[in-house]
Scaffold this active site. Sequence first.
Site, PDB file in Angstrom:
ATOM      1  N   LYS A  78       0.167   4.248  -0.296  1.00 42.72           N
ATOM      2  CA  LYS A  78      -0.454   5.444   0.285  1.00 42.72           C
ATOM      3  C   LYS A  78      -0.191   6.651  -0.628  1.00 42.72           C
ATOM      4  O   LYS A  78      -0.094   6.478  -1.845  1.00 42.72           O
ATOM      5  CB  LYS A  78       0.015   5.656   1.729  1.00 42.72           C
ATOM      6  CG  LYS A  78      -0.177   4.376   2.565  1.00 42.72           C
ATOM      7  CD  LYS A  78       0.019   4.557   4.046  1.00 42.72           C
ATOM      8  CE  LYS A  78      -0.196   3.226   4.759  1.00 42.72           C
ATOM      9  NZ  LYS A  78      -0.082   3.312   6.203  1.00 42.72           N
TER      10      LYS A  78
ATOM     11  N   HIS B 243      -9.446   1.209   5.007  1.00 39.75           N
ATOM     12  CA  HIS B 243      -8.177   1.458   5.689  1.00 39.75           C
ATOM     13  C   HIS B 243      -8.426   2.436   6.842  1.00 39.75           C
ATOM     14  O   HIS B 243      -9.242   3.362   6.714  1.00 39.75           O
ATOM     15  CB  HIS B 243      -7.145   2.025   4.711  1.00 39.75           C
ATOM     16  CG  HIS B 243      -5.765   1.998   5.282  1.00 39.75           C
ATOM     17  ND1 HIS B 243      -5.342   2.920   6.202  1.00 39.75           N
ATOM     18  CD2 HIS B 243      -4.747   1.118   5.118  1.00 39.75           C
ATOM     19  CE1 HIS B 243      -4.096   2.622   6.565  1.00 39.75           C
ATOM     20  NE2 HIS B 243      -3.713   1.530   5.923  1.00 39.75           N
TER      21      HIS B 243
ATOM     22  N   SER C 211       3.496  -1.935  10.423  1.00 40.38           N
ATOM     23  CA  SER C 211       4.944  -2.008  10.655  1.00 40.38           C
ATOM     24  C   SER C 211       5.541  -3.377  10.319  1.00 40.38           C
ATOM     25  O   SER C 211       6.488  -3.819  10.986  1.00 40.38           O
ATOM     26  CB  SER C 211       5.299  -1.586  12.086  1.00 40.38           C
ATOM     27  OG  SER C 211       4.912  -0.233  12.300  1.00 40.38           O
TER      28      SER C 211
ATOM     29  N   GLU D   4      -6.842   4.878   7.870  1.00 34.56           N
ATOM     30  CA  GLU D   4      -6.619   6.289   7.518  1.00 34.56           C
ATOM     31  C   GLU D   4      -7.856   6.869   6.825  1.00 34.56           C
ATOM     32  O   GLU D   4      -8.207   8.023   7.033  1.00 34.56           O
ATOM     33  CB  GLU D   4      -5.356   6.415   6.642  1.00 34.56           C
ATOM     34  CG  GLU D   4      -4.097   6.133   7.461  1.00 34.56           C
ATOM     35  CD  GLU D   4      -2.941   5.537   6.689  1.00 34.56           C
ATOM     36  OE1 GLU D   4      -2.940   5.567   5.444  1.00 34.56           O
ATOM     37  OE2 GLU D   4      -2.016   5.004   7.350  1.00 34.56           O
TER      38      GLU D   4
ATOM     39  N   GLY E  49       2.542   2.438  10.886  1.00 34.66           N
ATOM     40  CA  GLY E  49       3.494   3.533  10.727  1.00 34.66           C
ATOM     41  C   GLY E  49       4.152   3.961  12.023  1.00 34.66           C
ATOM     42  O   GLY E  49       4.767   5.021  12.099  1.00 34.66           O
TER      43      GLY E  49
ATOM     44  N   GLU F 203      -5.352  -4.764  10.547  1.00 34.42           N
ATOM     45  CA  GLU F 203      -4.331  -3.745  10.758  1.00 34.42           C
ATOM     46  C   GLU F 203      -4.611  -3.032  12.078  1.00 34.42           C
ATOM     47  O   GLU F 203      -5.411  -2.075  12.109  1.00 34.42           O
ATOM     48  CB  GLU F 203      -4.358  -2.725   9.620  1.00 34.42           C
ATOM     49  CG  GLU F 203      -4.061  -3.319   8.262  1.00 34.42           C
ATOM     50  CD  GLU F 203      -3.453  -2.291   7.308  1.00 34.42           C
ATOM     51  OE1 GLU F 203      -2.453  -2.631   6.675  1.00 34.42           O
ATOM     52  OE2 GLU F 203      -3.956  -1.161   7.218  1.00 34.42           O
TER      53      GLU F 203
ATOM     54  N   ASN G 172       0.868  -1.179   0.000  1.00 35.01           N
ATOM     55  CA  ASN G 172       0.000   0.000   0.000  1.00 35.01           C
ATOM     56  C   ASN G 172       0.905   1.229   0.000  1.00 35.01           C
ATOM     57  O   ASN G 172       1.466   1.597   1.031  1.00 35.01           O
ATOM     58  CB  ASN G 172      -0.894  -0.023   1.251  1.00 35.01           C
ATOM     59  CG  ASN G 172      -1.751   1.230   1.354  1.00 35.01           C
ATOM     60  OD1 ASN G 172      -1.808   2.044   0.437  1.00 35.01           O
ATOM     61  ND2 ASN G 172      -2.415   1.384   2.497  1.00 35.01           N
TER      62      ASN G 172
HETATM   63  O1  LIG Z   1      -1.242   0.822   6.824  1.00 35.65           O
HETATM   64  C1  LIG Z   1      -0.486  -0.063   6.470  1.00 35.65           C
HETATM   65  C2  LIG Z   1      -0.736  -0.823   5.235  1.00 35.65           C
HETATM   66  O2  LIG Z   1      -1.990  -0.563   4.731  1.00 35.65           O
HETATM   67  C3  LIG Z   1       0.716  -0.392   7.253  1.00 35.65           C
HETATM   68  O3  LIG Z   1       1.578   0.671   7.150  1.00 35.65           O
HETATM   69  P1  LIG Z   1       3.085   0.490   7.704  1.00 35.65           P
HETATM   70  O4  LIG Z   1       3.583  -0.812   7.134  1.00 35.65           O
HETATM   71  O5  LIG Z   1       3.825   1.689   7.164  1.00 35.65           O
HETATM   72  O6  LIG Z   1       2.990   0.450   9.194  1.00 35.65           O
END
Ligand SMILES: O=C(CO)COP(=O)(O)O
Length: 253
Positions: A11, A97, A215, A99, A175, A169, A9
């Site tokens: 982003k 997601h 992560s 976010e 992150g 997640e 992903n």
């Molecule tokens: O949100 C994520 C994947 O969709 C995970 O992000 P990270 O791997 O940067 O923690």
Amino acid sequence: MRKKIVAGNWKMNLTLGQAEQLINDILQAGLRLKEGQEVVLATPFPYLLKAKSLLKNTPGFYLAAQNSASEKSGAYTGEVSAEMLSSIGVDYVILGHSERREYFQESNATLAKKIDLALANNIKPIFCCGEPLEIRKAEKQNEYVAKQLEESLYHLTEEQLKNIVIAYEPIWAIGTGLTASAAQAQDMHAFIRAQIAAKYGREAALNITILYGGSAKPSNAGELFACPDVDGGLIGGASLVAADFQAIISHLG
Ligand SMILES: O=C(CO)COP(=O)(O)O
């Protein structure tokens, strides 16, 4: 047997030039995927067509969008519909997601509509679920995730569920550098599978792919992917570095 997937992903990162470079670097590694293994790249919308042509139908590699609209078509300035994504050959779409839930107020009910439209357009949703830190601290994560599954997925038929991938997640791990331990991931994945079994039966539960995200990196992917109910990962930061992403894919086994 169920599919094993590593999905990147991206982003809201990279320019077109950087995106091309990353895809070429990933492909140049000549990764040999085993039967039933897939790599999915979720690029920003403007790069999907380019990514599609760079992937050139490489076996085992698929394309994902990071979101799609909750309405079919019409006067929704700035939105991208599932039908549009389907028309350019997108295979998967990440929906729900954390976010998007947090910054764009996406509710479980809105996500149910997005899932229906994706499926109606032959795009497979990667449905994200997961709890915030305060819920984990209160040990209420199972109830929290169960509600997300119930309100966004349980209207689907068993046939439709075959085209869903679930990504767990935990928000506190995204992150942050804090990864769920393999035991925490396995516990939640087994719980999700048991929920699916209770609603759709044992076979549906055995066949659904459940990814871990938060992560994940080369140093912990092996341990996470070795868990019996973890079928791969949804990777954020580490999917932007070709060598790290390749190393994570190699942990699929
Ligand atoms: O949100 C994520 C994947 O969709 C995970 O992000 P990270 O791997 O940067 O923690």
